[in-house]
Design an enzyme around this catalytic site. Structure first.
Site, mmCIF file in Angstrom:
data_model
loop_
_atom_site.group_PDB
_atom_site.id
_atom_site.type_symbol
_atom_site.label_atom_id
_atom_site.label_comp_id
_atom_site.label_asym_id
_atom_site.label_seq_id
_atom_site.Cartn_x
_atom_site.Cartn_y
_atom_site.Cartn_z
ATOM 1 N N GLN A 116 2.080 -6.041 5.457
ATOM 2 C CA GLN A 116 2.473 -6.099 4.180
ATOM 3 C C GLN A 116 4.115 -6.662 4.041
ATOM 4 O O GLN A 116 5.086 -6.292 4.624
ATOM 5 C CB GLN A 116 1.636 -4.172 4.407
ATOM 6 N N GLU A 153 -12.936 -2.062 3.055
ATOM 7 C CA GLU A 153 -13.087 -1.579 3.658
ATOM 8 C C GLU A 153 -14.390 -1.183 3.494
ATOM 9 O O GLU A 153 -13.950 0.685 4.547
ATOM 10 C CB GLU A 153 -11.902 -0.995 4.986
ATOM 11 N N GLU A 197 0.911 -1.746 -0.156
ATOM 12 C CA GLU A 197 -0.142 -0.346 0.752
ATOM 13 C C GLU A 197 0.744 1.323 -0.268
ATOM 14 O O GLU A 197 2.253 1.045 0.168
ATOM 15 C CB GLU A 197 -0.392 -0.145 1.556
ATOM 16 N N GLU A 221 -6.353 -9.240 3.887
ATOM 17 C CA GLU A 221 -5.786 -8.096 5.045
ATOM 18 C C GLU A 221 -5.502 -8.885 5.727
ATOM 19 O O GLU A 221 -6.260 -9.305 6.474
ATOM 20 C CB GLU A 221 -5.825 -6.847 5.455
ATOM 21 N N TYR A 237 -6.794 -8.944 11.681
ATOM 22 C CA TYR A 237 -5.508 -8.475 12.095
ATOM 23 C C TYR A 237 -5.495 -9.164 13.830
ATOM 24 O O TYR A 237 -6.791 -9.551 13.939
ATOM 25 C CB TYR A 237 -4.798 -6.959 12.161
HETATM 26 O O1 AHR Z 1 -3.095 -2.139 6.132
HETATM 27 C C1 AHR Z 1 -2.870 -1.687 7.039
HETATM 28 C C2 AHR Z 1 -4.725 -1.249 6.510
HETATM 29 O O2 AHR Z 1 -5.540 -1.696 6.979
HETATM 30 C C3 AHR Z 1 -5.670 -1.041 5.551
HETATM 31 O O3 AHR Z 1 -5.971 0.742 4.893
HETATM 32 C C4 AHR Z 1 -6.968 -0.938 5.419
HETATM 33 O O4 AHR Z 1 -7.733 -2.266 4.465
HETATM 34 C C5 AHR Z 1 -6.432 -2.050 7.229
HETATM 35 O O5 AHR Z 1 -7.719 -1.043 7.783
#
Ligand code: AHR
Length: 492
Positions: free
Chosen positions: A345, A174, A26, A296, A240
């Protein structure tokens, strides 16, 4: 105690999609700029502006697919700002990530060049949050149309005669949050509308991915599948691994055994998320045509002290290696529904594969797990039957082992095992059915310090080594795994 496991090498359960080993880059912090892109005039050796050392490292992973340009950035990105002569490209503010100037030097052409150099599939996420239908439609035309049209002509004027091949296309990111704060009903309608004008030109057929749920928002999946399921090829899911909480995150370094346990527990939660989102998808799509795209995932800690908090730069320890191993095992074991996953990432952001500092680079423990696991790509998933011993910490217990196995076209079998316990080793007896292997080899990633990590001064503190803890005896495979370890075995 020795635990017993049955590995059925003659009971294949479907192919493991290589895209499960996908990545995400990103316009955030130092991921694109500095991490991947240094520009043609940089003193750091580069190929068309992309740094050679990072490229060489990434090439070792056989990366199948790369998602770009975001993330939250995607719904603020206007692709026309990132094409044409670099000196005239618009300088904008990256409002979401640190408020820094985005000079748009890395745009569509540069992204496709990166994918070409990595020999991976591009996966582009379009802007539905702040972009128009026309803008999205024209981007697809610019990239993939071979005939005479304003966008195809513009692409040629900018030096790209042939259209690119683009299969994977996301319609927003998102959209329940940074991508527009929408309700699922509203997004489902917008998705239907925007994807209509994202055309298939010639034989370029888009695999369209709808923006999916946040973690356990099962209602989002329900509404999207009900209202728009037939217009999509994939539906995303973001989750996450965050020790502490979203509001009170922890640092990547300096954690204790409690926090290690919590991190393992939260990683295992991915299994429940996939199971429950899949159950909803099964209701609307029993043939499992629509892929669950976990585009993600990874650890999210507080940014390293002294760095811009908007840049999400964090260290990466043995703990991250376990998180990666657990997730990859889970994705593989759900490979009928999980068609893709993208670690967040690629460089310098969140659970990165690579960290850079000026012209220096280091490979993280997570990088090594991807390298060890890549043998599974495109293989037949195999059935492993076992009841994991428990890993107990205080009042709580979770499974101690995470396992996945596959068989390649040549008949070799690979077993990846993570021992989640920070304190106990694991002894395993694996009853191998349907094959009589004569040899077992393996690689292990572990360390005596749970917080072990690589630095620019000591880049090989956590690195894989040959594993000698496995032995074949009368059709049984016996092995012993040290605490906090990731092992990949090869049977032939
Ligand atoms: O990966 C960081 C951020 O996490 C991304 O931009 C977003 O899609 C998510 O909230």
């Amino acid at each position: 105690m020795t635990d017993y496991m049955i590995l059925n090498t003659d009971l294949p359960k479907g192919v493991i999609n290589r895209n499960i080993y996908g990545h995400f880059a990103e316009h955030l912090g130092r991921c694109i700029y500095e991490g991947l892109w240094v520009g043609e005039d940089s003193e750091i050796p580069n190929t068309d502006g992309i740094r050679n050392d990072v490229l060489a490292a990434l090439k070792q992973l056989d990366i199948p697919i790369l998602r770009w340009p975001g993330g939250c950035f995607a719904d603020e990105y206007h692709w026309k700002d990132g094409i044409g002569p670099k000196e005239t490209r618009k300088r904008m503010v990256n409002t979401h990530w640190g408020g820094v100037v985005e000079n748009n030097h890395f745009g569509t052409h540069e992204f496709f060049r990166l994918c070409e150099l990595l020999e991976c599939e591009p996966y582009i996420c379009g802007n539905i949050g702040s972009g128009t239908v026309q803008e999205m439609s024209e981007w697809v035309e610019y990239m993939t149309f071979d005939g005479e049209s304003p966008m195809a002509g513009w692409r040629r004027d900018n030096g790209q005669e042939q259209p690119w091949r683009l299969k994977y296309f996301g319609v927003g990111n998102e959209n329940w949050g940074c991508g527009g704060n929408m309700r699922p009903e509203y997004y489902a309608d917008l998705y239907r509308r925007y994807q209509t004008y994202s055309r298939n030109y010639g034989d370029n057929k888009l695999y369209k991915i709808a923006g999916g749920a946040n973690v356990d928002d099962y209602n989002w999946t329900e509404v999207l599948m009900r209202e728009a399921g037939r217009f999509m090829d994939g539906l995303s899911l973001h989750s996450y691994t965050i020790p502490g909480s979203w509001e009170e995150k922890r640092y990547a370094l300096g954690f204790d055994a409690e926090e290690w346990f919590e991190t393992m527990q939260k990683s295992l939660h991915m299994n429940e998320l996939i199971t429950r989102h899949s159950a909803i998808m099964d209701k609307y799509d029993p043939e499992q045509r629509v892929g669950l795209i976990i585009d993600e995932w990874g650890t999210w800690f507080l940014s390293e002290p002294g760095t811009n908090p908007g840049f999400l730069y964090q260290q990466n320890t043995l703990r991250d290696a376990l998180v990666a191993g657990i997730h990859l095992n889970i994705f593989q074991n759900h490979s009928r529904r999980v068609h893709m996953a993208n670690l967040a990432q690629m460089v310098n952001v969140l659970q990165a594969l690579i960290l850079t500092e000026g012209d220096k680079l280091l490979l993280t423990p997570t990088f090594h797990v991807f390298q060890m696991y890549k043998v599974h790509m495109d293989n037949e998933l195999l059935e492993v039957a076992f009841e994991s011993p428990q890993y107990t910490q205080g009042e709580q217990s979770i499974t101690q082992l995470s396992v996945s196995a596959s068989r390649d076209g040549a008949g070799k079998v690979y077993v990846s095992v993570c021992n989640l316990s920070h304190k106990d080793e694991a002894s395993l007896r694996i009853d191998i059915r349907g094959m009589s292997p004569s040899q077992v080899t393996g690689q292990i990633l572990t360390h005596t310090e749970l917080g072990a990590h690589n630095t620019f001064q000591a880049p090989d503190t956590v690195a894989p080594s040959a594993y000698h803890g496995a032995e074949l005896k009368d059709g049984m495979l016996e092995c012993c795994l040290p605490p906090a370890s990731v092992v990949v075995l090869t049977l032939e």
